[in-house]
Design an enzyme around this catalytic site. Structure first.
Site, mmCIF file in Angstrom:
data_model
loop_
_atom_site.group_PDB
_atom_site.id
_atom_site.type_symbol
_atom_site.label_atom_id
_atom_site.label_comp_id
_atom_site.label_asym_id
_atom_site.label_seq_id
_atom_site.Cartn_x
_atom_site.Cartn_y
_atom_site.Cartn_z
ATOM 1 N N ASN A 196 0.801 -1.232 0.000
ATOM 2 C CA ASN A 196 0.000 0.000 0.000
ATOM 3 C C ASN A 196 0.838 1.289 0.000
ATOM 4 O O ASN A 196 0.404 2.298 -0.547
ATOM 5 C CB ASN A 196 -0.996 -0.010 1.167
ATOM 6 C CG ASN A 196 -0.333 -0.231 2.506
ATOM 7 O OD1 ASN A 196 0.831 -0.608 2.575
ATOM 8 N ND2 ASN A 196 -1.067 0.029 3.562
ATOM 9 N N SER A 245 6.790 -5.731 -1.708
ATOM 10 C CA SER A 245 5.736 -6.662 -2.118
ATOM 11 C C SER A 245 5.881 -6.919 -3.614
ATOM 12 O O SER A 245 6.195 -6.016 -4.380
ATOM 13 C CB SER A 245 4.379 -6.029 -1.831
ATOM 14 O OG SER A 245 3.378 -6.709 -2.550
ATOM 15 N N GLU A 270 4.702 -4.829 11.820
ATOM 16 C CA GLU A 270 3.623 -3.857 11.611
ATOM 17 C C GLU A 270 2.540 -4.571 10.828
ATOM 18 O O GLU A 270 2.670 -4.786 9.624
ATOM 19 C CB GLU A 270 4.148 -2.663 10.804
ATOM 20 C CG GLU A 270 5.172 -1.818 11.528
ATOM 21 C CD GLU A 270 4.601 -1.096 12.735
ATOM 22 O OE1 GLU A 270 3.369 -1.087 12.934
ATOM 23 O OE2 GLU A 270 5.404 -0.553 13.516
ATOM 24 N N CYS A 288 -3.517 0.192 6.893
ATOM 25 C CA CYS A 288 -3.598 -0.753 8.011
ATOM 26 C C CYS A 288 -4.286 -0.180 9.244
ATOM 27 O O CYS A 288 -4.965 -0.875 9.972
ATOM 28 C CB CYS A 288 -2.195 -1.188 8.385
ATOM 29 S SG CYS A 288 -1.117 0.223 8.615
HETATM 30 P P1 NDP Z 1 1.203 -9.872 3.138
HETATM 31 O O1 NDP Z 1 1.241 -10.277 4.556
HETATM 32 O O2 NDP Z 1 0.530 -10.758 2.161
HETATM 33 O O3 NDP Z 1 2.693 -9.640 2.597
HETATM 34 C C1 NDP Z 1 3.588 -8.766 3.222
HETATM 35 C C2 NDP Z 1 4.985 -9.031 2.676
HETATM 36 O O4 NDP Z 1 5.479 -10.273 3.207
HETATM 37 C C3 NDP Z 1 5.056 -9.186 1.171
HETATM 38 O O5 NDP Z 1 6.246 -8.604 0.697
HETATM 39 C C4 NDP Z 1 5.049 -10.682 1.002
HETATM 40 O O6 NDP Z 1 5.558 -11.115 -0.233
HETATM 41 C C5 NDP Z 1 5.926 -11.111 2.155
HETATM 42 N N1 NDP Z 1 5.769 -12.501 2.570
HETATM 43 C C6 NDP Z 1 4.707 -13.324 2.384
HETATM 44 N N2 NDP Z 1 4.937 -14.539 2.956
HETATM 45 C C7 NDP Z 1 6.166 -14.475 3.531
HETATM 46 C C8 NDP Z 1 6.973 -15.397 4.288
HETATM 47 N N3 NDP Z 1 6.548 -16.613 4.584
HETATM 48 N N4 NDP Z 1 8.189 -14.976 4.706
HETATM 49 C C9 NDP Z 1 8.633 -13.732 4.446
HETATM 50 N N5 NDP Z 1 7.914 -12.818 3.727
HETATM 51 C C10 NDP Z 1 6.695 -13.174 3.284
HETATM 52 O O7 NDP Z 1 0.559 -8.421 3.150
HETATM 53 P P2 NDP Z 1 0.058 -7.540 1.918
HETATM 54 O O8 NDP Z 1 1.208 -7.225 1.028
HETATM 55 O O9 NDP Z 1 -1.148 -8.179 1.354
HETATM 56 O O10 NDP Z 1 -0.340 -6.182 2.661
HETATM 57 C C11 NDP Z 1 -1.546 -6.003 3.307
HETATM 58 C C12 NDP Z 1 -1.422 -6.234 4.795
HETATM 59 O O11 NDP Z 1 -0.393 -5.426 5.340
HETATM 60 C C13 NDP Z 1 -2.665 -5.858 5.556
HETATM 61 O O12 NDP Z 1 -3.003 -6.842 6.517
HETATM 62 C C14 NDP Z 1 -2.301 -4.576 6.270
HETATM 63 O O13 NDP Z 1 -3.034 -4.330 7.408
HETATM 64 C C15 NDP Z 1 -0.849 -4.771 6.515
HETATM 65 N N6 NDP Z 1 -0.206 -3.475 6.659
HETATM 66 C C16 NDP Z 1 0.232 -3.088 7.896
HETATM 67 C C17 NDP Z 1 0.776 -1.851 8.097
HETATM 68 C C18 NDP Z 1 1.286 -1.432 9.441
HETATM 69 O O14 NDP Z 1 2.160 -0.574 9.496
HETATM 70 N N7 NDP Z 1 0.817 -1.977 10.539
HETATM 71 C C19 NDP Z 1 0.889 -0.876 7.008
HETATM 72 C C20 NDP Z 1 0.451 -1.400 5.747
HETATM 73 C C21 NDP Z 1 -0.092 -2.649 5.597
HETATM 74 P P3 NDP Z 1 4.579 -11.161 -1.533
HETATM 75 O O15 NDP Z 1 3.259 -10.614 -1.145
HETATM 76 O O16 NDP Z 1 5.278 -10.340 -2.486
HETATM 77 O O17 NDP Z 1 4.475 -12.602 -1.895
#
Ligand code: NDP
Length: 485
Positions: free
Chosen positions: A154, A179, A251, A285
């Protein structure tokens, strides 16, 4: 012809762009049109190795520089980001689909704020002197070493800077994995940091899906993992990091309460609810997606909310008049539409929106449901889209209990003109980032992060320094050593 969003290469390692087309191709789709605008390739094991070994080798020299020298580089990077704000904002819009009206003020600018703020702090990171009679103890604030950053889709520029700036200020190096959905912006952050004078290898970006993230998290050379992502991913990454006894910042997601009392200023409360649900098309988020409205103000609030939500301008995100963009991907749009159908089936009252917008791209109309109850799916699960749930309440005590009845604890907000009540209620809400008569402000000076399942650690502010450094304590004896034998 190559699209202007196409990066020079997929990865940025050791101060230069690096390509390896044997990795899995990752298409970059512009959310406003569905058109493919760029391709990057997921990091192969060889690329992961190159990034980690480079970052590990570069870190010690970086940590030996004075904080002021490191800070100067970060502040120079902040200046470059501000000079290039327009170009970087256009790229952010291509990466995410968010309207330029937002990206011009919220992305490279907030990344620059982080670089400037932590650049300013870098020279003041010190330990303390603890007198022990003739002897004394001194402490040193040291870097952790090699840090991994993993980002959500995001806020690709902001996340790359919120993690990179404090990490580098403390003398760490970083390998950042954006991402797979938004791979473009972090490369620019790396390029700018190196242009500003960061030594090669200090800030590296590699692309890939979850497996690349997992390979980074489990590598024994890595000392710290900072993830922005969903709760399920956070649980996996936290567990993997724990196996290697690594430091973490998590986060994660939320389902935050925004509580509006009868005595609140209705226009401000409506504005807060709009900011806390529809900015970035709801892909934030900390959004206050459970809007608890006290019964006396409810119909007035809903009427103004529907009226003002009707003023959202959906359209070409590159047109600065557009105030509401598409979902980041077709998949995310379908997830959000699925939740909207669930809300209708479970008996919530649709006030406005409620469907895909009739235009190209992955647009979902800003949607408000009223008469939502605590057990409905739309009131319990994080939707990560423009869907606001309005719930009724009678008393302060009742609303506090209901607001806290969730696994999440990222944010919370209260609108009221009774300041005693505002502080009393905020004090009892289980959340890390809270707001009174406002919603979703995230200045770099303020700590940001969640409690409960929403995460551990804090980003931004002086708190972030604690999460990217460790304390060494040194006892100094001035006299002789007494021993038993
Ligand atoms: P994801 O949890 O799907 O992915 C986050 C990142 O982790 C991506 O780069 C993803 O790779 C990577 N990832 C996935 N699986 C693994 C693993 N097993 N080991 C290491 N890395 C991994 O989140 P989204 O990208 O869909 O983002 C949305 C989510 O993020 C929402 O739940 C939102 O609330 C949260 N968020 C939290 C924030 C905060 O500051 N608290 C701010 C913004 C968002 P890839 O997806 O490329 O496969």
């Amino acid at each position: 012809m190559t699209h202007p969003a196409q990066p020079k290469a997929s990865h940025f390692i050791n101060g230069a762009y690096v390509e390896d087309t044997s990795g899995t191709p990752i298409p970059v789709i512009y959310a406003a049109t569905g058109e493919q605008i760029a391709t990057v390739y997921a990091a192969t094991p060889a690329i992961v190795e190159q990034a980690l070994s480079t970052a590990k080798a570069a870190q010690k020299e970086w940590a030996k520089m004075t904080g002021t020298e490191r800070g100067r580089i970060l502040r120079r990077a902040a200046d470059i980001m501000r000079e290039r704000n327009h170009e970087l904002s256009v790229l952010e819009t291509y990466d995410t689909g968010k309207p330029l009206q937002e990206t011009l003020v919220a992305d490279a600018t907030s990344g620059a704020d982080a670089l400037e703020y932590f650049g300013g702090l870098a020279g003041s990171l010190t330990g303390e002197h603890i007198p022990m009679g003739e002897d004394w103890v001194y402490t040193m604030r040291e870097a952790l070493g090699l840090c991994v950053g993993i980002g959500a889709w995001n806020y690709p520029t902001q996340i790359a800077c919120w993690k990179g700036a404090p990490a580098l200020a403390c003398g760490n190096s970083m390998v950042f994995k954006p991402s797979e959905t938004t791979p473009l912006c972090a490369l620019k952050v790396a390029e700018i940091l190196h242009e500003a004078g960061a030594p090669a290898g200090i800030y590296n970006v590699i692309q890939g899906m979850g497996e690349v993230g997992a390979a980074l998290v489990t590598d024994p050379r890595v000392d710290k993992v900072s993830l922005t992502g969903s709760v399920p991913t956070g649980k996996k990454v936290y567990a993997a990091a724990a196996a290697g006894m690594k430091h973490v910042t998590m986060e994660l997601g939320g389902k935050s309460p925004l509580i509006i009392f009868d005595d609140a200023d209705v226009e401000n409360a409506v504005g807060g609810a709009i900011n806390g649900n529809f900015y970035s098309s709801g892909q934030v988020c900390s959004n206050g997606t459970r809007v608890f409205v006290q019964k006396g103000i409810k119909e007035k609030f809903l009427a103004r909310l529907a009226e003002r939500t009707g003023n959202a301008i959906l359209g070409d995100p590159m047109d600065e008049a557009t105030s509401f963009g598409p979902m980041v991907t077709e998949n995310q749009m379908n997830i959000v539409l699925g939740y909207i159908e669930k809300g209708k089936e479970e008996g919530a009252r649709l006030i406005c929106g409620g469907k895909r917008a009739d235009m190209d791209g992955f647009f979902v109309e800003p949607t408000v449901f009223a008469d939502v109850t605590d057990d409905m799916t739309i009131a319990r699960e994080e939707i990560f889209g423009p869907v606001m749930s309005v719930l009724d309440f009678d008393t302060e005590e009742e609303v506090i209990a209901r607001a806290n009845d969730t696994e999440f604890g990222l944010s919370a907000g209260v609108f009221t003109n009774d300041f005693s009540r505002a502080h009393r209620v905020i004090g009892q809400l289980e959340a890390g980032s809270c707001f009174i008569n406002s919603y979703n402000d995230a200045p770099v000076e303020a700590p940001f992060g969640g409690v409960k399942a929403s995460g551990v650690g804090r980003e931004n502010s002086k708190e972030a320094i604690k999460h990217f450094s460790q304390v060494k304590s040194v006892y100094v004896r001035m006299g002789d050593v007494e021993a038993a034998f």
